[in-house]
Design a protein around this motif. Structure first.
Motif, mmCIF file in Angstrom:
data_model
loop_
_atom_site.group_PDB
_atom_site.id
_atom_site.type_symbol
_atom_site.label_atom_id
_atom_site.label_comp_id
_atom_site.label_asym_id
_atom_site.label_seq_id
_atom_site.Cartn_x
_atom_site.Cartn_y
_atom_site.Cartn_z
ATOM 1 N N LEU A 21 -0.461 11.477 -1.522
ATOM 2 C CA LEU A 21 -0.931 11.171 -2.872
ATOM 3 C C LEU A 21 -0.128 11.906 -3.943
ATOM 4 C CD1 LEU A 21 -4.757 11.053 -2.222
ATOM 5 C CD2 LEU A 21 -3.288 9.157 -2.929
ATOM 6 N N GLN A 22 0.580 12.941 -3.567
ATOM 7 C CA GLN A 22 1.418 13.674 -4.521
ATOM 8 C C GLN A 22 2.838 13.120 -4.598
ATOM 9 O OE1 GLN A 22 1.177 17.714 -3.147
ATOM 10 N NE2 GLN A 22 -0.932 17.961 -3.835
ATOM 11 N N THR A 23 3.133 12.110 -3.799
ATOM 12 C CA THR A 23 4.466 11.525 -3.756
ATOM 13 C C THR A 23 4.728 10.709 -5.020
ATOM 14 O OG1 THR A 23 4.318 11.369 -1.358
ATOM 15 C CG2 THR A 23 6.011 10.025 -2.434
ATOM 16 N N PRO A 24 5.774 11.080 -5.775
ATOM 17 C CA PRO A 24 6.092 10.293 -6.968
ATOM 18 C C PRO A 24 6.540 8.876 -6.585
ATOM 19 C CG PRO A 24 7.349 12.358 -6.906
ATOM 20 C CD PRO A 24 6.661 12.209 -5.584
ATOM 21 N N GLY A 25 6.116 7.918 -7.355
ATOM 22 C CA GLY A 25 6.528 6.537 -7.142
ATOM 23 C C GLY A 25 5.841 5.836 -5.982
ATOM 24 N N LEU A 26 4.803 6.442 -5.438
ATOM 25 C CA LEU A 26 4.072 5.797 -4.345
ATOM 26 C C LEU A 26 3.412 4.529 -4.878
ATOM 27 C CD1 LEU A 26 3.231 6.317 -1.341
ATOM 28 C CD2 LEU A 26 1.131 7.307 -2.255
ATOM 29 N N PRO A 27 3.612 3.405 -4.200
ATOM 30 C CA PRO A 27 3.015 2.152 -4.674
ATOM 31 C C PRO A 27 1.481 2.251 -4.756
ATOM 32 C CG PRO A 27 4.628 1.723 -2.958
ATOM 33 C CD PRO A 27 4.432 3.205 -3.015
ATOM 34 N N THR A 28 0.920 1.501 -5.675
ATOM 35 C CA THR A 28 -0.521 1.519 -5.907
ATOM 36 C C THR A 28 -1.314 1.215 -4.643
ATOM 37 O OG1 THR A 28 -0.177 0.861 -8.199
ATOM 38 C CG2 THR A 28 -2.378 0.546 -7.301
ATOM 39 N N CYS A 29 -0.875 0.239 -3.875
ATOM 40 C CA CYS A 29 -1.612 -0.116 -2.659
ATOM 41 C C CYS A 29 -1.625 1.051 -1.667
ATOM 42 C CB CYS A 29 -1.055 -1.372 -2.010
ATOM 43 S SG CYS A 29 0.672 -1.241 -1.503
ATOM 44 N N CYS A 30 -0.542 1.793 -1.586
ATOM 45 C CA CYS A 30 -0.489 2.956 -0.691
ATOM 46 C C CYS A 30 -1.373 4.085 -1.210
ATOM 47 C CB CYS A 30 0.946 3.442 -0.537
ATOM 48 S SG CYS A 30 2.006 2.273 0.339
ATOM 49 N N LYS A 31 -1.418 4.252 -2.529
ATOM 50 C CA LYS A 31 -2.304 5.255 -3.122
ATOM 51 C C LYS A 31 -3.761 4.923 -2.824
ATOM 52 C CE LYS A 31 0.561 6.734 -6.977
ATOM 53 N NZ LYS A 31 0.712 6.814 -8.421
ATOM 54 N N GLN A 32 -4.102 3.652 -2.943
ATOM 55 C CA GLN A 32 -5.475 3.225 -2.669
ATOM 56 C C GLN A 32 -5.842 3.467 -1.216
ATOM 57 O OE1 GLN A 32 -5.245 -0.820 -4.024
ATOM 58 N NE2 GLN A 32 -5.864 -0.297 -6.120
ATOM 59 N N LEU A 33 -4.942 3.141 -0.317
ATOM 60 C CA LEU A 33 -5.193 3.336 1.110
ATOM 61 C C LEU A 33 -5.335 4.830 1.424
ATOM 62 C CD1 LEU A 33 -5.463 2.312 3.993
ATOM 63 C CD2 LEU A 33 -2.957 2.363 4.146
ATOM 64 N N SER A 34 -4.444 5.647 0.885
ATOM 65 C CA SER A 34 -4.509 7.097 1.121
ATOM 66 C C SER A 34 -5.785 7.688 0.542
ATOM 67 C CB SER A 34 -3.284 7.796 0.520
ATOM 68 O OG SER A 34 -2.142 7.507 1.287
ATOM 69 N N THR A 35 -6.207 7.196 -0.605
ATOM 70 C CA THR A 35 -7.445 7.681 -1.218
ATOM 71 C C THR A 35 -8.646 7.344 -0.338
ATOM 72 O OG1 THR A 35 -6.510 7.481 -3.429
ATOM 73 C CG2 THR A 35 -8.908 7.550 -3.267
ATOM 74 N N ARG A 36 -8.678 6.123 0.199
ATOM 75 C CA ARG A 36 -9.776 5.734 1.098
ATOM 76 C C ARG A 36 -9.773 6.568 2.370
ATOM 77 N NH1 ARG A 36 -8.292 0.384 -0.341
ATOM 78 N NH2 ARG A 36 -7.298 0.103 1.678
ATOM 79 N N GLU A 37 -8.590 6.793 2.927
ATOM 80 C CA GLU A 37 -8.476 7.614 4.129
ATOM 81 C C GLU A 37 -8.925 9.046 3.857
ATOM 82 O OE1 GLU A 37 -7.434 7.112 7.497
ATOM 83 O OE2 GLU A 37 -8.054 5.132 6.831
ATOM 84 N N LEU A 38 -8.538 9.574 2.709
ATOM 85 C CA LEU A 38 -8.928 10.927 2.328
ATOM 86 C C LEU A 38 -10.444 11.024 2.193
ATOM 87 C CD1 LEU A 38 -8.129 13.783 1.477
ATOM 88 C CD2 LEU A 38 -7.855 12.924 -0.852
ATOM 89 N N GLU A 39 -11.045 10.061 1.539
ATOM 90 C CA GLU A 39 -12.509 10.058 1.388
ATOM 91 C C GLU A 39 -13.187 9.988 2.749
ATOM 92 O OE1 GLU A 39 -13.057 6.684 -1.150
ATOM 93 O OE2 GLU A 39 -12.554 7.815 -2.964
ATOM 94 N N ARG A 40 -12.662 9.155 3.645
ATOM 95 C CA ARG A 40 -13.244 8.990 4.971
ATOM 96 C C ARG A 40 -13.182 10.290 5.769
ATOM 97 N NH1 ARG A 40 -11.653 8.021 10.071
ATOM 98 N NH2 ARG A 40 -9.465 8.070 9.528
ATOM 99 N N VAL A 41 -12.027 10.928 5.763
ATOM 100 C CA VAL A 41 -11.866 12.150 6.552
ATOM 101 C C VAL A 41 -12.651 13.316 5.938
ATOM 102 C CG1 VAL A 41 -9.746 13.095 5.537
ATOM 103 C CG2 VAL A 41 -10.184 13.378 7.961
#
Length: 53
Positions: A21-41
């Motif tokens: 999530l701290q990666t500059p230029g990460l596509p929105t869809c990847c940010k959304q997926l990482s955010t969901r994974e983070l919430e889950r874990v």
């Protein structure tokens, strides 16, 4: 039920998602997926923490 032996795996996954999530230029869809994974874990780690107390 999550066994205590799996906590390091989930913690590592959490740290990976935070780093992504701290990666500059990460596509929105990847940010959304990482955010969901983070919430889950984090829910899993919170439940393990509650069970330990």
């Amino acid at each position: 039920m999550i066994g205590i032996e799996y906590v390091p795996i989930h913690d590592s996954h959490r740290r990976t998602q935070l780093k992504l999530l701290q990666t500059p230029g990460l596509p929105t869809c990847c940010k959304q997926l990482s955010t969901r994974e983070l919430e889950r874990v984090e829910v899993i780690l919170d439940k393990v923490g509650e069970a330990r107390t």
